[in-house]
Design a protein around this motif. Structure first.
Motif, PDB file in Angstrom:
ATOM      1  N   ILE A 287       0.825  -1.205   0.000  1.00 27.85           N
ATOM      2  CA  ILE A 287       0.000   0.000   0.000  1.00 27.85           C
ATOM      3  C   ILE A 287       0.857   1.253   0.000  1.00 27.85           C
ATOM      4  O   ILE A 287       0.717   2.120  -0.853  1.00 27.85           O
ATOM      5  N   SER A 288       1.792   1.334   0.946  1.00 25.73           N
ATOM      6  CA  SER A 288       2.610   2.538   1.090  1.00 25.73           C
ATOM      7  C   SER A 288       3.817   2.564   0.168  1.00 25.73           C
ATOM      8  O   SER A 288       4.343   3.627  -0.153  1.00 25.73           O
ATOM      9  N   GLY A 289       4.284   1.374  -0.242  1.00 26.90           N
ATOM     10  CA  GLY A 289       5.482   1.311  -1.065  1.00 26.90           C
ATOM     11  C   GLY A 289       6.769   1.347  -0.272  1.00 26.90           C
ATOM     12  O   GLY A 289       7.868   1.385  -0.853  1.00 26.90           O
ATOM     13  N   ASP A 290       6.692   1.313   1.079  1.00 30.78           N
ATOM     14  CA  ASP A 290       7.900   1.291   1.908  1.00 30.78           C
ATOM     15  C   ASP A 290       8.709   0.027   1.618  1.00 30.78           C
ATOM     16  O   ASP A 290       8.143  -1.039   1.394  1.00 30.78           O
ATOM     17  N   VAL A 291      10.020   0.154   1.659  1.00 35.40           N
ATOM     18  CA  VAL A 291      10.916  -0.954   1.318  1.00 35.40           C
ATOM     19  C   VAL A 291      11.752  -1.356   2.525  1.00 35.40           C
ATOM     20  O   VAL A 291      12.316  -0.515   3.217  1.00 35.40           O
ATOM     21  N   THR A 292      11.786  -2.653   2.798  1.00 36.41           N
ATOM     22  CA  THR A 292      12.638  -3.219   3.842  1.00 36.41           C
ATOM     23  C   THR A 292      13.491  -4.310   3.211  1.00 36.41           C
ATOM     24  O   THR A 292      13.015  -5.073   2.377  1.00 36.41           O
ATOM     25  N   VAL A 293      14.763  -4.369   3.623  1.00 36.53           N
ATOM     26  CA  VAL A 293      15.693  -5.341   3.053  1.00 36.53           C
ATOM     27  C   VAL A 293      16.204  -6.258   4.144  1.00 36.53           C
ATOM     28  O   VAL A 293      16.542  -5.803   5.244  1.00 36.53           O
ATOM     29  N   THR A 294      16.249  -7.550   3.874  1.00 36.56           N
ATOM     30  CA  THR A 294      16.892  -8.492   4.783  1.00 36.56           C
ATOM     31  C   THR A 294      17.991  -9.218   4.012  1.00 36.56           C
ATOM     32  O   THR A 294      17.856  -9.470   2.824  1.00 36.56           O
TER      33      THR A 294
END
Length: 265
Positions: free
Chosen positions: A249-256
């Motif tokens: 929805i927001s387009g926020d990106v998290t990387v692992t």
């Protein structure tokens, strides 16, 4: 017996069977085409950036855009890892590819295993702490499974690890969760995977990246609280093992990354 008539009946039966199988194959191919996009479906600007940064797309792009709410979940007993349990009877490891047989083989030990989905990407890459758990189990490797939200969407934060040795599953570790929908959360339409890919290509992916898998599921950063929140997200897995989660929805990106065991935005 009229063998000529019997022969004709068999011929017509085989023809009918071929027609049914051909129709089913056509349906399957059409459904696959309806649910997947390829590189050419991306905008010219995205294709240009991918070429400039030598980013490879090694999988199809899902075209689905369902309307999904956020969820809340809690780890049972506050344990996000779970304890290792040794199986009394070892299970043939190839059953991981045969869902029904795997469920039947493990349902006595893991009653809710029917609501889990195998994740070949997470199974391939392991962090340092996960490798230590594999060694502790005396195993050669592990299969990772995720519990399903609404029996369809994997919750990437939750893992059931099946440890195997000599082609047999010998033990498991389960982080049981209780899932509830956010009461006041509206079902919102997901951004297309192609839009999420555009964001990653232009702002996040390093040059030379190779995207090997794109999957829709639930993901949320884990905080030091009893209740956690997860949102529908696109997960992009690279050949390096890094996983990029784009909130739908927001387009926020998290990387692992399996190399650092840390999340970064």
């Amino acid at each position: 017996m009229d063998w000529g008539r019997a022969k004709n009946v068999l011929i017509y039966a085989f023809l009918l069977l071929n027609l049914v199988l051909g129709y089913q194959l056509w349906i399957d191919m059409r459904e696959q085409a309806d649910t997947s996009l390829d590189f050419a479906s991306l905008s010219e600007s995205t294709q240009k950036v991918m070429k400039e940064k030598s980013i490879q797309l090694l999988c199809q792009i899902p075209s689905m855009t369902p309307q999904l709410p956020k969820i809340t979940y809690q780890y049972v007993n506050g344990d996000s890892v779970g304890r290792q349990v040794t199986l009394g009877e070892h299970i043939e490891s190839q059953l991981i590819f045969k869902e029904r047989e795997l469920v039947n083989a493990l349902k006595q030990s893991i009653p809710d295993i029917a609501n889990y989905q195998y994740d070949p990407q997470a199974s391939e890459y392991a962090t340092k702490s996960e490798l230590e758990r594999i060694q502790e189990a005396g195993a050669a490797g592990r299969f990772v499974m995720h519990t399903l939200v609404d029996h369809k969407w994997p919750l990437f934060n939750d893992q059931l690890e099946l440890y195997y040795s000599e082609q047999r599953i010998i033990s498991y570790r389960q982080s049981s969760v209780e899932i509830t929908a956010v009461d006041d959360e509206e079902h919102q339409k997901m951004m297309p995977a192609s839009n999420a890919l555009k964001t990653l290509v232009e702002r996040h992916l390093p040059p030379g990246s190779a995207i090997k898998d794109i999957q829709l599921g639930y993901y949320g950063q884990v905080y030091n609280s009893e209740s956690q929140v997860a949102a529908p997200s696109w997960r992009f897995t690279l050949e390096s093992g890094d996983m990029y989660y784009v909130q739908g929805i927001s387009g926020d990106v998290t990387v692992t990354s399996p190399k650092t065991e840390k999340e970064r935005e």
